[in-house]
Design a protein around this motif. Sequence first.
Motif, PDB file in Angstrom:
ATOM      1  N   GLU A   2       0.827  -1.209   0.000  1.00 33.35           N
ATOM      2  CA  GLU A   2       0.000   0.000   0.000  1.00 33.35           C
ATOM      3  C   GLU A   2       0.865   1.265   0.000  1.00 33.35           C
ATOM      4  O   GLU A   2       2.013   1.245   0.412  1.00 33.35           O
ATOM      5  CB  GLU A   2      -0.915   0.003   1.228  1.00 33.35           C
ATOM      6  CG  GLU A   2      -1.673  -1.291   1.438  1.00 33.35           C
ATOM      7  CD  GLU A   2      -2.732  -1.538   0.399  1.00 33.35           C
ATOM      8  OE1 GLU A   2      -3.134  -2.685   0.228  1.00 33.35           O
ATOM      9  OE2 GLU A   2      -3.132  -0.550  -0.262  1.00 33.35           O
ATOM     10  N   PRO A  72     -13.245   3.544  11.017  1.00 34.23           N
ATOM     11  CA  PRO A  72     -13.224   3.810   9.569  1.00 34.23           C
ATOM     12  C   PRO A  72     -13.259   5.295   9.223  1.00 34.23           C
ATOM     13  O   PRO A  72     -12.582   5.738   8.288  1.00 34.23           O
ATOM     14  CB  PRO A  72     -14.486   3.091   9.062  1.00 34.23           C
ATOM     15  CG  PRO A  72     -14.711   1.992  10.041  1.00 34.23           C
ATOM     16  CD  PRO A  72     -14.307   2.576  11.372  1.00 34.23           C
ATOM     17  N   ALA A  76     -10.254   7.318   7.319  1.00 34.43           N
ATOM     18  CA  ALA A  76     -10.535   7.966   6.035  1.00 34.43           C
ATOM     19  C   ALA A  76      -9.755   9.274   5.894  1.00 34.43           C
ATOM     20  O   ALA A  76      -9.464   9.724   4.785  1.00 34.43           O
ATOM     21  CB  ALA A  76     -12.030   8.226   5.897  1.00 34.43           C
ATOM     22  N   PRO A  81      -6.417   2.559   2.836  1.00 37.97           N
ATOM     23  CA  PRO A  81      -7.000   1.578   1.919  1.00 37.97           C
ATOM     24  C   PRO A  81      -7.952   0.625   2.646  1.00 37.97           C
ATOM     25  O   PRO A  81      -7.848   0.456   3.865  1.00 37.97           O
ATOM     26  CB  PRO A  81      -5.783   0.820   1.381  1.00 37.97           C
ATOM     27  CG  PRO A  81      -4.729   1.007   2.411  1.00 37.97           C
ATOM     28  CD  PRO A  81      -4.978   2.346   3.034  1.00 37.97           C
ATOM     29  N   GLU A  82      -8.842   0.044   1.885  1.00 43.54           N
ATOM     30  CA  GLU A  82      -9.846  -0.864   2.443  1.00 43.54           C
ATOM     31  C   GLU A  82      -9.203  -2.004   3.248  1.00 43.54           C
ATOM     32  O   GLU A  82      -9.729  -2.429   4.279  1.00 43.54           O
ATOM     33  CB  GLU A  82     -10.718  -1.409   1.300  1.00 43.54           C
ATOM     34  CG  GLU A  82     -11.760  -2.442   1.685  1.00 43.54           C
ATOM     35  CD  GLU A  82     -12.632  -2.053   2.881  1.00 43.54           C
ATOM     36  OE1 GLU A  82     -12.899  -0.845   3.062  1.00 43.54           O
ATOM     37  OE2 GLU A  82     -13.031  -2.959   3.642  1.00 43.54           O
ATOM     38  N   SER A  83      -8.053  -2.466   2.776  1.00 43.12           N
ATOM     39  CA  SER A  83      -7.397  -3.575   3.485  1.00 43.12           C
ATOM     40  C   SER A  83      -6.989  -3.175   4.909  1.00 43.12           C
ATOM     41  O   SER A  83      -7.015  -3.991   5.830  1.00 43.12           O
ATOM     42  CB  SER A  83      -6.169  -4.051   2.707  1.00 43.12           C
ATOM     43  OG  SER A  83      -5.308  -2.954   2.444  1.00 43.12           O
ATOM     44  N   VAL A  85      -8.547  -0.725   6.718  1.00 46.13           N
ATOM     45  CA  VAL A  85      -9.784  -0.536   7.476  1.00 46.13           C
ATOM     46  C   VAL A  85     -10.357  -1.896   7.898  1.00 46.13           C
ATOM     47  O   VAL A  85     -10.735  -2.096   9.060  1.00 46.13           O
ATOM     48  CB  VAL A  85     -10.828   0.255   6.636  1.00 46.13           C
ATOM     49  CG1 VAL A  85     -12.138   0.397   7.399  1.00 46.13           C
ATOM     50  CG2 VAL A  85     -10.272   1.638   6.262  1.00 46.13           C
ATOM     51  N   HIS A  86     -10.374  -2.824   6.972  1.00 45.19           N
ATOM     52  CA  HIS A  86     -10.904  -4.165   7.271  1.00 45.19           C
ATOM     53  C   HIS A  86     -10.117  -4.815   8.403  1.00 45.19           C
ATOM     54  O   HIS A  86     -10.684  -5.411   9.328  1.00 45.19           O
ATOM     55  CB  HIS A  86     -10.873  -5.034   6.009  1.00 45.19           C
ATOM     56  CG  HIS A  86     -11.621  -6.327   6.150  1.00 45.19           C
ATOM     57  ND1 HIS A  86     -11.062  -7.444   6.734  1.00 45.19           N
ATOM     58  CD2 HIS A  86     -12.884  -6.679   5.796  1.00 45.19           C
ATOM     59  CE1 HIS A  86     -11.957  -8.428   6.723  1.00 45.19           C
ATOM     60  NE2 HIS A  86     -13.075  -7.995   6.161  1.00 45.19           N
TER      61      HIS A  86
END
Length: 195
Positions: A2, A72, A76, A81-83, A85-86
């Motif tokens: 990332e 989240p 932001a 990146p979504e990874s 946050v997940h």
Amino acid sequence: MEKLNREQALALLKKYNKEAFHLRHALTVEGVMKHYAATHGYEEDAEFWGIVGLLHDIDFENWPDQHCAKAPELLAEIDAPESLVHAVVSHGYGICSEVEPEHEMEKFLFASDELTGLIWSYSLMRPSKSYKDMEVKSLKKKFKDKKFAAGCDRDIIRRGAEQLGWELDQLMTETLVAMAATEDDINAQCAEFED
Ligand SMILES: [Fe+2]
């Protein structure tokens, strides 16, 4: 790999976390995650795994009742990146989140988070105050002693080991090695905000 860099992550951490205890915990989990990446075939992602560790409790100091739910929105701010946050949200699986750890990185985070707290608590009562001369055998005794560090949930630690498909012994041994390896570096970083 990332794009997010550690400097941005650290700035966000310090924006929402002021207590020395929380900062030390974040740096500790960062160190452990980097170590796990480097020793389990994810060398190239070590910095990212570290950032995940650094930011996993980003919302806890200010929004303890919204732990993992507020994260989240804060993440932001740095276009996480979504990874990332997940991974952050999944570390509260079964506790304050319904997002399950899927990636191996997430399983390492879940498994080591609570355990680092137990190891840290134990280090404080030892003469050396260090992880380097801590024995897994003694750590296991503390794990079994329910009165010791009662706030560290043993079931979460057990569940973390299971998710990795590891025996508790291996998780303790490797996490202790990781904490010992990063101890000096983290102490140096903590000197800036601890008296
Ligand atoms: Fe944590």
